[in-house]
Design a protein around this motif. Structure first.
Motif, short mmCIF file in Angstrom:
data_model
loop_
_atom_site.label_atom_id
_atom_site.label_comp_id
_atom_site.label_asym_id
_atom_site.label_seq_id
_atom_site.Cartn_x
_atom_site.Cartn_y
_atom_site.Cartn_z
N LEU A 137 0.83 -1.21 0.00
CA LEU A 137 0.00 0.00 0.00
C LEU A 137 0.86 1.26 0.00
CD1 LEU A 137 -2.66 -1.34 2.42
CD2 LEU A 137 -3.15 -0.49 0.14
N GLY A 138 1.94 1.23 -0.77
CA GLY A 138 2.80 2.40 -0.91
C GLY A 138 3.84 2.57 0.17
N ARG A 139 3.88 1.68 1.12
CA ARG A 139 4.87 1.77 2.19
C ARG A 139 6.15 1.05 1.80
NH1 ARG A 139 -0.11 1.95 4.22
NH2 ARG A 139 -0.54 3.31 5.99
N ARG A 140 7.15 1.16 2.65
CA ARG A 140 8.44 0.52 2.41
C ARG A 140 8.30 -1.00 2.46
NH1 ARG A 140 12.69 -0.47 6.47
NH2 ARG A 140 14.56 -0.99 5.29
N THR A 141 8.93 -1.69 1.51
CA THR A 141 8.91 -3.16 1.50
C THR A 141 9.85 -3.68 2.57
OG1 THR A 141 8.41 -3.20 -0.85
CG2 THR A 141 9.33 -5.21 0.11
N ARG A 142 9.34 -4.49 3.48
CA ARG A 142 10.16 -5.06 4.56
C ARG A 142 10.28 -6.57 4.46
NH1 ARG A 142 7.74 -1.02 8.75
NH2 ARG A 142 9.27 0.65 8.53
N ALA A 143 9.39 -7.21 3.68
CA ALA A 143 9.45 -8.66 3.51
C ALA A 143 9.09 -9.02 2.07
CB ALA A 143 8.51 -9.36 4.48
N VAL A 144 9.79 -10.00 1.56
CA VAL A 144 9.49 -10.55 0.24
C VAL A 144 9.10 -12.01 0.46
CG1 VAL A 144 10.43 -11.11 -2.03
CG2 VAL A 144 11.12 -9.01 -0.88
#
Length: 82
Positions: free
Chosen positions: A46-53
């Motif tokens: 939702l436009g936030r920083r990616t912390r997990a893939v």
């Protein structure tokens, strides 16, 4: 069928997950970029920083803004319920 919340009401099927990794390393960044180019990336941040893939057995790559440790803890919690 066990669904895991990966943030903001988004769910994934627990039995289809291969791995949950941090997006910081160059090989993971490359996997994410290739998935985006091949239209196999699902952005659940939702436009936030990616912390997990999250890598799925179907070849899809799911991006989440929740920490990998938090998502893994939710998997562990579902095992105890069964």
């Amino acid at each position: 069928m066990q669904l895991i919340n990966i943030g903001f009401g988004n769910m994934i099927l627990a039995s289809r997950v291969i791995s949950i990794v941090s997006p910081e390393s160059a090989p993971i960044k490359r996997i994410v970029q290739e998935a985006k180019e091949g239209k196999m990336a699902i952005d659940a941040t939702l436009g936030r920083r990616t912390r997990a893939v999250i890598i799925m057995d179907s070849g899809h790559v799911v991006l989440s803004s929740i920490q990998p440790e938090t998502i893994a803890g939710r998997f562990i919690g579902t095992d105890e319920e069964e």
